[in-house]
Design an enzyme around this catalytic site. Structure first.
Site, PDB file in Angstrom:
ATOM      1  CG  LEU A 276      -1.707   1.185   1.383  1.00 34.61           C
ATOM      2  CD1 LEU A 276      -2.745   1.519   0.477  1.00 34.61           C
ATOM      3  CD2 LEU A 276      -2.566   1.224   2.856  1.00 34.61           C
TER       4      LEU A 276
ATOM      5  CB  ALA B  96       0.014   6.514  -4.465  1.00 33.30           C
TER       6      ALA B  96
ATOM      7  CG  ASP C 190      -2.998  11.423  -2.630  1.00 32.45           C
ATOM      8  OD1 ASP C 190      -1.813  11.355  -2.794  1.00 32.45           O
ATOM      9  OD2 ASP C 190      -3.359  12.353  -2.312  1.00 32.45           O
TER      10      ASP C 190
ATOM     11  CE1 TYR D 235       6.935  18.443   5.632  1.00 26.07           C
ATOM     12  CE2 TYR D 235       9.532  18.809   6.287  1.00 26.07           C
ATOM     13  CZ  TYR D 235       8.538  18.227   5.479  1.00 26.07           C
ATOM     14  OH  TYR D 235       8.726  17.261   4.680  1.00 26.07           O
TER      15      TYR D 235
ATOM     16  CB  SER E 287       5.166  16.760  11.817  1.00 25.63           C
ATOM     17  OG  SER E 287       5.588  17.243  10.578  1.00 25.63           O
ATOM     18  CE  LYS E 288       7.469  14.988   6.695  1.00 20.33           C
ATOM     19  NZ  LYS E 288       7.259  13.724   5.884  1.00 20.33           N
TER      20      LYS E 288
END
Ligand SMILES: NC(=O)c1ccc[n+]([C@@H]2O[C@H](COP(=O)([O-])OP(=O)(O)OC[C@H]3O[C@@H](n4cnc5c(N)ncnc54)[C@H](O)[C@@H]3O)[C@@H](O)[C@H]2O)c1
Length: 238
Positions: A17, A21, A44, A144, A147-148
């Protein structure tokens, strides 16, 4: 003693999965993995054109996709958003939106696919698309970066718990990759400035990231789990 050459099976009809995408890295990875023999389910936020609907922030949507389109042997989690805002201007809504997609989405996917993989009992591989900002901050994107960084630690924590089930969890950390996500910076004429900060002296292409994803997903990486693999042209060396 002769070295034992390991035969890595070419993947035959194993199912993966891919989230995010419909664009950029996810789209490239999905197409390449399909060429390399994986049965790829593209997903998506927006469905259509061979892409099934999966908003990674919705726990119920994960359950549904796993039930309707599984069983999966692997997950490539490439869904992500990046909005620019400086810390002092960042709204709680922007923070929540970014954390929901990039970090909570990674958690929900690891859990939903992880549960199904444990139940199936034949191992599997989960690959998250993190970022160089998992490791190093950049001004104007504290949400960002946070979160990463969370995705990187989630990867390690999940790898630790799932290893005994034969399930590997890894992440790639792309540098600046030519996709719609950084198109605004290219349009603003910042490409040269970006490239100057990359020892390899070029932007990355989605194919650079796909190769790392493909490796981590495959049996060639059977003894690799819990890593954050930078694919950044040396950016993190600075
Ligand atoms: N492009 C870069 O320079 C770069 C650098 C480091 C990390 N990344 C990471 O790579 C991943 C892919 O980014 P990209 O560059 O291909 O960007 P992109 O914008 O081209 O693709 C991101 C995809 O994620 C999808 N998405 C967004 N929110 C979603 C949700 N809630 N549920 C499901 N899908 C959702 C979008 O619809 C889009 O198709 C992201 O996680 C991004 O943070 C990109």
């Amino acid at each position: 003693m002769e070295p034992q050459v390991r035969r890595v099976l070419q993947v035959s009809a194993r199912r993966v999965l891919v989230t995010g995408a419909a664009s950029g890295i996810g789209a490239h990875a999905a197409a390449t993995l399909a060429e390399r023999g994986w049965e790829v389910v593209r997903s998506d936020r927006r469905p259509g054109d061979g892409v099934v609907e999966l908003d990674v922030t919705e726990a119920g949507a994960w359950t549904q996709v796993v039930a309707e389109h599984g069983p999966f042997d692997g997950l490539v989690n490439a869904a992500g958003i990046r909005e620019r805002a400086r810390l002092l201007d960042l709204t709680p809504e922007q923070w929540d939106r970014t954390v929901a997609v990039n970090l909570t989405g990674a958690f929900l996917g690891t859990q939903a696919v992880g549960r199904a993989l444990v139940e199936a009992g034949r191992g599997g591989s989960i690959v998250h698309v993190a970022s160089v900002n998992s490791e190093t901050p950049v001004a104007g994107q504290p949400h960002y970066c946070a979160s990463k960084a969370g995705v990187a630690m989630l990867t390690r924590a999940a790898a630790l718990e799932l290893a005994r089930h034969g399930i590997r969890v890894n992440a790639v950390a792309p540098g600046a990759i030519r996709t719609p996500m950084i198109q605004d910076r290219i349009d603003e004429g910042q490409e040269e400035a970006l490239v100057k900060r990359i020892p390899r002296r070029r932007l990355g292409e989605p194919a650079d990231i796909t190769e790392a994803i493909s490796y981590l997903l495959s049996d060639a990486a059977d003894y690799v789990t819990g890593v954050l693999l930078p694919v950044d042209g040396g950016f993190l060396l600075n």
